[in-house]
Design a protein around this motif. Structure first.
Motif, PDB file in Angstrom:
ATOM      1  N   GLU A 132       6.800   0.741  -1.905  1.00 21.01           N
ATOM      2  CA  GLU A 132       7.706  -0.423  -2.356  1.00 21.01           C
ATOM      3  C   GLU A 132       7.932  -0.923  -0.786  1.00 21.01           C
ATOM      4  O   GLU A 132       7.396  -0.777   0.212  1.00 21.01           O
ATOM      5  CB  GLU A 132       9.005   0.295  -2.604  1.00 21.01           C
ATOM      6  CG  GLU A 132       9.475   1.361  -1.725  1.00 21.01           C
ATOM      7  CD  GLU A 132      10.853   2.065  -2.312  1.00 21.01           C
ATOM      8  OE1 GLU A 132      11.525   2.449  -1.297  1.00 21.01           O
ATOM      9  OE2 GLU A 132      11.025   2.310  -3.254  1.00 21.01           O
ATOM     10  N   GLY A 133       8.619  -2.173  -0.988  1.00 22.78           N
ATOM     11  CA  GLY A 133       9.065  -2.880   0.144  1.00 22.78           C
ATOM     12  C   GLY A 133       7.637  -3.257   0.750  1.00 22.78           C
ATOM     13  O   GLY A 133       6.993  -3.979   0.451  1.00 22.78           O
ATOM     14  N   PRO A 134       7.623  -3.411   2.351  1.00 20.36           N
ATOM     15  CA  PRO A 134       6.735  -3.958   3.053  1.00 20.36           C
ATOM     16  C   PRO A 134       5.376  -3.282   2.692  1.00 20.36           C
ATOM     17  O   PRO A 134       4.303  -3.931   2.833  1.00 20.36           O
ATOM     18  CB  PRO A 134       7.031  -3.487   4.415  1.00 20.36           C
ATOM     19  CG  PRO A 134       8.528  -3.094   4.574  1.00 20.36           C
ATOM     20  CD  PRO A 134       8.483  -2.750   3.145  1.00 20.36           C
ATOM     21  N   ALA A 135       5.295  -1.951   2.291  1.00 21.02           N
ATOM     22  CA  ALA A 135       4.005  -1.585   1.901  1.00 21.02           C
ATOM     23  C   ALA A 135       3.353  -1.887   0.443  1.00 21.02           C
ATOM     24  O   ALA A 135       2.239  -2.718   0.563  1.00 21.02           O
ATOM     25  CB  ALA A 135       3.962   0.085   1.880  1.00 21.02           C
ATOM     26  N   ALA A 136       4.242  -2.331  -0.175  1.00 22.72           N
ATOM     27  CA  ALA A 136       3.788  -2.912  -1.631  1.00 22.72           C
ATOM     28  C   ALA A 136       3.342  -4.429  -1.383  1.00 22.72           C
ATOM     29  O   ALA A 136       2.179  -4.816  -1.803  1.00 22.72           O
ATOM     30  CB  ALA A 136       4.835  -3.027  -2.614  1.00 22.72           C
ATOM     31  N   ASP A 137       4.185  -5.035  -0.447  1.00 22.71           N
ATOM     32  CA  ASP A 137       3.760  -6.424  -0.023  1.00 22.71           C
ATOM     33  C   ASP A 137       2.433  -6.630   0.668  1.00 22.71           C
ATOM     34  O   ASP A 137       1.760  -7.317   0.136  1.00 22.71           O
ATOM     35  CB  ASP A 137       4.597  -6.981   0.802  1.00 22.71           C
ATOM     36  CG  ASP A 137       6.177  -7.127   0.142  1.00 22.71           C
ATOM     37  OD1 ASP A 137       6.319  -7.160  -1.006  1.00 22.71           O
ATOM     38  OD2 ASP A 137       7.242  -7.534   1.107  1.00 22.71           O
ATOM     39  N   LEU A 138       2.299  -5.474   1.466  1.00 24.58           N
ATOM     40  CA  LEU A 138       0.986  -5.609   2.227  1.00 24.58           C
ATOM     41  C   LEU A 138      -0.424  -5.293   1.121  1.00 24.58           C
ATOM     42  O   LEU A 138      -1.376  -5.951   1.313  1.00 24.58           O
ATOM     43  CB  LEU A 138       0.777  -4.331   3.241  1.00 24.58           C
ATOM     44  CG  LEU A 138       1.131  -4.485   4.451  1.00 24.58           C
ATOM     45  CD1 LEU A 138       0.853  -2.827   5.215  1.00 24.58           C
ATOM     46  CD2 LEU A 138       0.363  -5.519   5.372  1.00 24.58           C
ATOM     47  N   ALA A 139       0.111  -4.291   0.277  1.00 32.90           N
ATOM     48  CA  ALA A 139      -1.096  -3.973  -0.490  1.00 32.90           C
ATOM     49  C   ALA A 139      -1.440  -5.336  -1.601  1.00 32.90           C
ATOM     50  O   ALA A 139      -2.721  -5.553  -1.740  1.00 32.90           O
ATOM     51  CB  ALA A 139      -0.844  -2.885  -1.666  1.00 32.90           C
ATOM     52  N   ARG A 140      -0.204  -5.854  -1.874  1.00 31.14           N
ATOM     53  CA  ARG A 140      -0.598  -7.322  -2.745  1.00 31.14           C
ATOM     54  C   ARG A 140      -1.378  -8.416  -1.912  1.00 31.14           C
ATOM     55  O   ARG A 140      -2.311  -8.996  -2.261  1.00 31.14           O
ATOM     56  CB  ARG A 140       0.682  -7.709  -3.202  1.00 31.14           C
ATOM     57  CG  ARG A 140       0.697  -8.539  -4.528  1.00 31.14           C
ATOM     58  CD  ARG A 140       2.122  -8.754  -5.157  1.00 31.14           C
ATOM     59  NE  ARG A 140       3.107  -9.156  -3.870  1.00 31.14           N
ATOM     60  CZ  ARG A 140       4.324  -8.057  -3.853  1.00 31.14           C
ATOM     61  NH1 ARG A 140       3.972  -7.242  -4.577  1.00 31.14           N
ATOM     62  NH2 ARG A 140       5.119  -8.737  -2.854  1.00 31.14           N
ATOM     63  N   GLU A 141      -0.773  -8.581  -0.623  1.00 26.98           N
ATOM     64  CA  GLU A 141      -1.199  -9.665   0.120  1.00 26.98           C
ATOM     65  C   GLU A 141      -2.660  -9.438   0.583  1.00 26.98           C
ATOM     66  O   GLU A 141      -3.361 -10.224   0.482  1.00 26.98           O
ATOM     67  CB  GLU A 141      -0.491  -9.712   1.358  1.00 26.98           C
ATOM     68  CG  GLU A 141       0.784 -10.505   1.283  1.00 26.98           C
ATOM     69  CD  GLU A 141       1.575 -10.309   2.540  1.00 26.98           C
ATOM     70  OE1 GLU A 141       1.035 -10.202   3.804  1.00 26.98           O
ATOM     71  OE2 GLU A 141       2.772 -10.527   2.199  1.00 26.98           O
TER      72      GLU A 141
END
Ligand SMILES: NC(=O)C1=CN([C@@H]2O[C@H](COP(=O)(O)OP(=O)(O)OC[C@H]3O[C@@H](n4cnc5c(N)ncnc54)[C@H](O)[C@@H]3O)[C@@H](O)[C@H]2O)C=CC1
Ligand SMILES: O=C(O)[C@@H]1CCC=N1
Length: 286
Positions: free
Chosen positions: A46-55
């Motif tokens: 979740e959070g920054p980790a999910a954003d990183l994975a997506r980006e």
């Protein structure tokens, strides 16, 4: 066996520290790790980790399956010490014989990983969160197998993307290192918070007090780093350069450096972190 590591790198536990390391690795400007080499293993991304994975298009799995594990030559363990022992058995069933295991968990000793992954090369590392912007520091120790396979250098190549690596030869010092650099960023953030609150209490508007405190902590840190690099001054010398005799800084430092002041408080804090690290390693997890 070659020590070249071109396979995939599985990061188990992509929370605050895992995401900070991954952010550092994914910064191409520092010779980082290509996104298609990374795999995030976390059932609760979740959070920054999910954003990183997506980006970055990083593969994300809830757990490491046997097929994927065949492609993984470096496994980074970044789950909480309290859950580490629950996570290890399933991983130990699937990781390759030559997979380099790197743990960043506070307190958990090499011996625990050697039991879970017999015969594997293992590095225990203590990173810190500024690694996300390439300004971290790592304190690491390698087991004998990692050295036999020449993998210390390989681990360092990966870890140094987030900041320099200091190698320890005595594992008992990991707790003290954790108390200084692993937990240390929190002490500095607390200093910024306290400075802002104090300014506010002395009448400054809250937003101005915060800007002044943040600029002061960031500026002092940058100046200290530069002065140490060019050999012009150390921290004590820089402190003295701000302190005019009988001036305002002297008045403040008489409070901070008096009995029971900041130096002794910081020592107590680092000793408490060191003790907690030993407790986490000995199974006192509560
Ligand atoms: N936060 C920090 O500044 C530092 C943390 N560390 C170490 O890093 C480790 C992680 O700490 P944080 O990131 O702060 O914790 P965190 O709670 O933010 O992250 C832990 C992550 O592990 C995941 N997780 C839980 N069970 C899992 C499982 N079975 N498989 C895969 N992932 C699982 C959680 O979903 C979570 O995302 C700890 O061992 C800590 O000692 C080390 C240096 C600094
Ligand atoms: O607070 C903790 O236990 C972790 C380890 C060092 C920093 N954070």
């Amino acid at each position: 066996m070659t020590s070249e590591r071109n396979g995939r790198l599985a990061l188990v536990g992509v929370g605050r520290m895992g995401a900070a390391m991954a952010t550092g690795w994914l910064r191409k400007s520092r010779g980082g790790v290509p996104a298609d080499r990374l795999i995030f293993i976390d059932p609760g991304l979740e959070g920054p980790a999910a954003d990183l994975a997506r980006e970055h298009g990083v593969t994300h799995l809830a757990s490491l399956d046997a097929k994927t594990a065949k492609s993984v030559d470096t496994l980074i363990l970044a789950v909480k010490p309290q859950v580490m022992e629950k996570v290890l058995p399933a991983l130990s069933e699937v990781v390759r014989e030559d997979t380099l295991i790197i743990s960043v968990a506070a307190g958990i000793g090499l011996r625990t990983f050697e039991k879970a992954f017999p015969g594997r090369p293992i590095v225990r590392n203590m990173p810190n969160v500024p690694g996300a912007i390439g300004k971290g520091i790592n304190v690491a120790i390698a087991n004998a197998r990692a050295d036999e396979l020449g993998l210390r250098k390989q681990a360092e190549t990966l870890l140094k993307v987030t900041g320099p690596v200091e190698w320890l030869e005595e594992e008992r010092l990991m707790g003290a290192a954790t108390g200084v650099s692993g937990s240390g960023p929190a002490y500095v953030f607390l200093m910024a918070e306290a400075l802002a609150r104090a300014g506010e209490a002395e009448g400054l508007p809250a937003d101005l007090a915060e800007r002044l405190a943040v600029a002061t902590v960031a500026g002092a840190g940058a100046m200290l780093e530069k002065s140490l690099k060019d050999g012009s001054a150390n921290a004590a010398e820089l402190r003295r350069s701000v302190t005019s005799p009988k001036g305002t800084t002297q008045a403040a430092l008489d409070v901070l450096m008096g009995e029971g002041g900041l130096p002794s408080l910081i020592h107590k804090a680092v000793a408490a972190a060191e003790k907690r690290s030993r407790e986490l390693g000995s199974g006192e997890k509560k």
